[in-house]
Design a protein around this motif. Structure first.
Motif, mmCIF file in Angstrom:
data_model
loop_
_atom_site.group_PDB
_atom_site.id
_atom_site.type_symbol
_atom_site.label_atom_id
_atom_site.label_comp_id
_atom_site.label_asym_id
_atom_site.label_seq_id
_atom_site.Cartn_x
_atom_site.Cartn_y
_atom_site.Cartn_z
ATOM 1 N N LEU A 79 -1.334 -0.216 -7.804
ATOM 2 C CA LEU A 79 -0.756 -1.363 -8.492
ATOM 3 C C LEU A 79 -1.545 -1.612 -9.777
ATOM 4 N N LEU A 80 -0.856 -1.955 -10.845
ATOM 5 C CA LEU A 80 -1.520 -2.218 -12.130
ATOM 6 C C LEU A 80 -1.054 -3.570 -12.657
ATOM 7 N N LEU A 81 -2.014 -4.451 -12.950
ATOM 8 C CA LEU A 81 -1.672 -5.741 -13.562
ATOM 9 C C LEU A 81 -2.174 -5.734 -14.992
ATOM 10 N N THR A 82 -1.375 -6.256 -15.918
ATOM 11 C CA THR A 82 -1.795 -6.300 -17.319
ATOM 12 C C THR A 82 -1.441 -7.656 -17.920
ATOM 13 N N ARG A 83 -2.176 -8.020 -18.947
ATOM 14 C CA ARG A 83 -1.783 -9.142 -19.814
ATOM 15 C C ARG A 83 -1.303 -8.489 -21.100
ATOM 16 N N ASP A 84 -0.057 -8.703 -21.482
ATOM 17 C CA ASP A 84 0.431 -8.027 -22.692
ATOM 18 C C ASP A 84 0.235 -8.895 -23.931
ATOM 19 N N ARG A 85 0.713 -8.398 -25.079
ATOM 20 C CA ARG A 85 0.431 -9.107 -26.337
ATOM 21 C C ARG A 85 1.215 -10.400 -26.476
ATOM 22 N N ALA A 91 3.068 -6.841 -13.539
ATOM 23 C CA ALA A 91 2.567 -6.052 -12.405
ATOM 24 C C ALA A 91 3.490 -4.862 -12.252
ATOM 25 N N MET A 92 2.925 -3.687 -12.100
ATOM 26 C CA MET A 92 3.752 -2.474 -12.060
ATOM 27 C C MET A 92 3.055 -1.380 -11.271
ATOM 28 N N SER A 93 3.816 -0.353 -10.963
ATOM 29 C CA SER A 93 3.238 0.840 -10.352
ATOM 30 C C SER A 93 2.639 1.696 -11.464
ATOM 31 N N CYS A 146 12.917 4.858 -19.601
ATOM 32 C CA CYS A 146 11.802 5.307 -18.755
ATOM 33 C C CYS A 146 10.695 4.260 -18.772
ATOM 34 N N ARG A 147 10.412 3.664 -17.642
ATOM 35 C CA ARG A 147 9.328 2.682 -17.570
ATOM 36 C C ARG A 147 8.713 2.683 -16.179
ATOM 37 N N LEU A 148 7.498 2.191 -16.101
ATOM 38 C CA LEU A 148 6.823 2.092 -14.799
ATOM 39 C C LEU A 148 7.527 0.997 -13.985
ATOM 40 N N PRO A 149 7.837 1.263 -12.710
ATOM 41 C CA PRO A 149 8.553 0.265 -11.897
ATOM 42 C C PRO A 149 7.732 -1.023 -11.758
ATOM 43 N N GLY A 150 8.420 -2.148 -11.864
ATOM 44 C CA GLY A 150 7.715 -3.431 -11.832
ATOM 45 C C GLY A 150 7.604 -4.024 -10.433
ATOM 46 N N PHE A 151 6.552 -4.806 -10.227
ATOM 47 C CA PHE A 151 6.398 -5.621 -9.022
ATOM 48 C C PHE A 151 6.471 -7.084 -9.440
ATOM 49 N N ALA A 152 6.572 -7.976 -8.455
ATOM 50 C CA ALA A 152 6.619 -9.405 -8.773
ATOM 51 C C ALA A 152 5.202 -9.937 -8.984
ATOM 52 N N VAL A 153 5.060 -10.834 -9.936
ATOM 53 C CA VAL A 153 3.746 -11.439 -10.201
ATOM 54 C C VAL A 153 3.949 -12.911 -10.518
ATOM 55 N N GLU A 154 3.039 -13.752 -10.012
ATOM 56 C CA GLU A 154 3.099 -15.188 -10.301
ATOM 57 C C GLU A 154 1.695 -15.693 -10.563
ATOM 58 N N GLN A 155 1.608 -16.589 -11.556
ATOM 59 C CA GLN A 155 0.336 -17.269 -11.789
ATOM 60 C C GLN A 155 0.521 -18.723 -11.389
#
Ligand code: FES
Ligand SMILES: [Fe+2]
Length: 401
Positions: A79-85, A91-93, A146-155
């Motif tokens: 799992l990969l979590l990022t903060r984008d610009r 959250a994604m694979s 083409c993109r990395l599959p997303g997961f759910a994320v909540e703050q």
């Protein structure tokens, strides 16, 4: 010596025992020993619980700026979590869409983008493919989709939760009551002043049931926690939803507060919150500790957590002072965690014994059977649904009184 049958008959027998926890008169006894060692039950837990549950994995401070990332594994799923610009959390694979190389190793860091180490396909912070070398000659390949599959994320209040089920119902509604009750702690404005990731050699449930009670404080923590929050104190439990339960434990003396406007009652108790399956946090005066117990194997658990304090605590401090504060908090957390880890790893060694068995629970650990009930409900999802509102607690309490 004969080898016991480990077939699906055993899983059925285990589920029959767990089913008792969702009856109107649940037994006040501990889980069957095989619940901690059965590979079939573990597979069912991964499928019915960890691939579809909200799990706290970080504090927003750890993903504060554009490009900050955190890579980890939940239930065998990278799992990969990022903060984008744009400031959004993603959250994604991290598994490359070419030939399955993870685009980033487990850990934390800051990145402009992610370049797969294998054939150098490049992805943006939101998972979209940016570039793929030598692919123009393949007309079937569409880089735009083409993109990395997303997961759910909540703050929520500065806590970051993820869910491997991208279509999972939101967590926020389960937490609204807690947010109101804990308003004086100003959780969202707190700063993380220490964090840890540990590897415990025990089944995740051994760790989670332990965090649902302070009965063990007199045994595992006689010199650290016992003087301020004696084990075996009366515990008040509230069961708010199929996912959330709260319980309070009294301090021996009310806590002094400097920055928060806590009520007398809040200064007198530790406020514990548990989010099923494996996340909890405790507000103790002006300190909040969060913990998630994430299974990495049937007998291994990754413990992720942090220590929070009002942001005024670190205002005006320089980098060196901040580092000292962090090291002090982390050293203290390591002592407490070490006390739990040593004990719980002993329990894990014992659960495989022929003489391990189910034991009666104490009225001083009333949140434990509520956890069992949520566990059973999740594993029996196809045949049993917890009511959306509170309800099961009354049944548990009547069998403990
Ligand atoms: S596997 Fe990632 S570029 Fe080939
Ligand atoms: Fe403990």
């Amino acid at each position: 010596m004969t080898t016991p049958n480990r077939g699906s008959g055993e899983l059925d027998a285990l589920l029959d025992q767990l089913r008792e926890y969702v009856t109107p008169q649940p037994p006040c006894i501990s889980l069957p020993p095989r619940a901690f060692t059965s590979p079939e039950l573990y597979e069912l837990e991964l499928d019915r619980i960890f691939r579809r549950s909200w799990i706290m994995v970080a504090r927003a401070d750890q993903l504060a700026g554009p490009g900050d990332y955190l890579a980890l594994t939940i239930a065998g799923e990278p799992l990969l979590l990022t903060r984008d610009r744009t400031g959004a959390l993603n959250a994604m694979s991290p598994i490359c869409r070419h030939r399955m190389m993870p685009v980033v190793a487990a850990g934390t860091g800051r990145a402009e983008h992610f370049t797969c180490p294998y054939h150098l396909w490049r992805y943006g912070l939101d998972g979209q493919l940016i570039a793929a070398t030598h692919m123009r000659g393949n007309p079937a390949f569409d880089p735009g989709t083409c993109r990395l599959p997303g997961f759910a994320v909540e703050q929520w209040q500065g806590f970051v939760f993820v869910n491997l089920d991208s279509g999972a119902p939101p967590l926020r509604t389960h937490l609204s009551r807690i947010g109101e009750d804990l308003g004086n702690y100003e959780l969202g404005a707190m700063t993380q002043v220490g964090s840890f990731v540990e590897d415990w050699h025990c089944n995740w449930k051994v760790a989670v049931e332990n965090v649902h009670e302070n009965y063990h404080v007199m045994g595992f923590h006689p010199e650290t926690i016992q003087p301020s929050t004696p084990g075996g104190s009366d515990t008040d439990v509230r069961d708010d939803s199929p996912l959330v339960l709260r319980f309070t434990v009294p301090f021996k003396e009310p806590q002094e507060v400097e920055f928060l406007r806590l009520t007398e009652q809040e200064r007198r108790q530790v406020y514990n919150v548990s989010v099923f399956p494996c996340t909890s946090f405790a507000a103790a005066g002006e300190t909040v500790i969060w913990l998630s117990f994430i299974p990495t194997a049937i007998d291994r658990t990754e413990v992720r957590g942090g220590i929070l304090a009002p942001s005024q605590t670190v205002e005006g401090t320089d980098a060196e002072q901040l580092q000292q504060i962090r090291e002090g908090n982390e050293a203290y957390a390591a002592v407490i965690n070490g006390e739990d880890q040593r004990g719980l790893e002993e329990v894990q060694r014992a659960v495989g014994s022929r003489f391990a068995g189910r034991g009666h629970l104490s009225p001083k650990e009333p949140a434990v059977p509520v956890f069992y009930r949520k566990l059973a409900a999740a594993l029996l999802a196809e045949e049993y649904r917890e009511p959306a509102e509170a309800g099961p607690l009354a049944a548990v309490q009547s069998s403990l009184s």
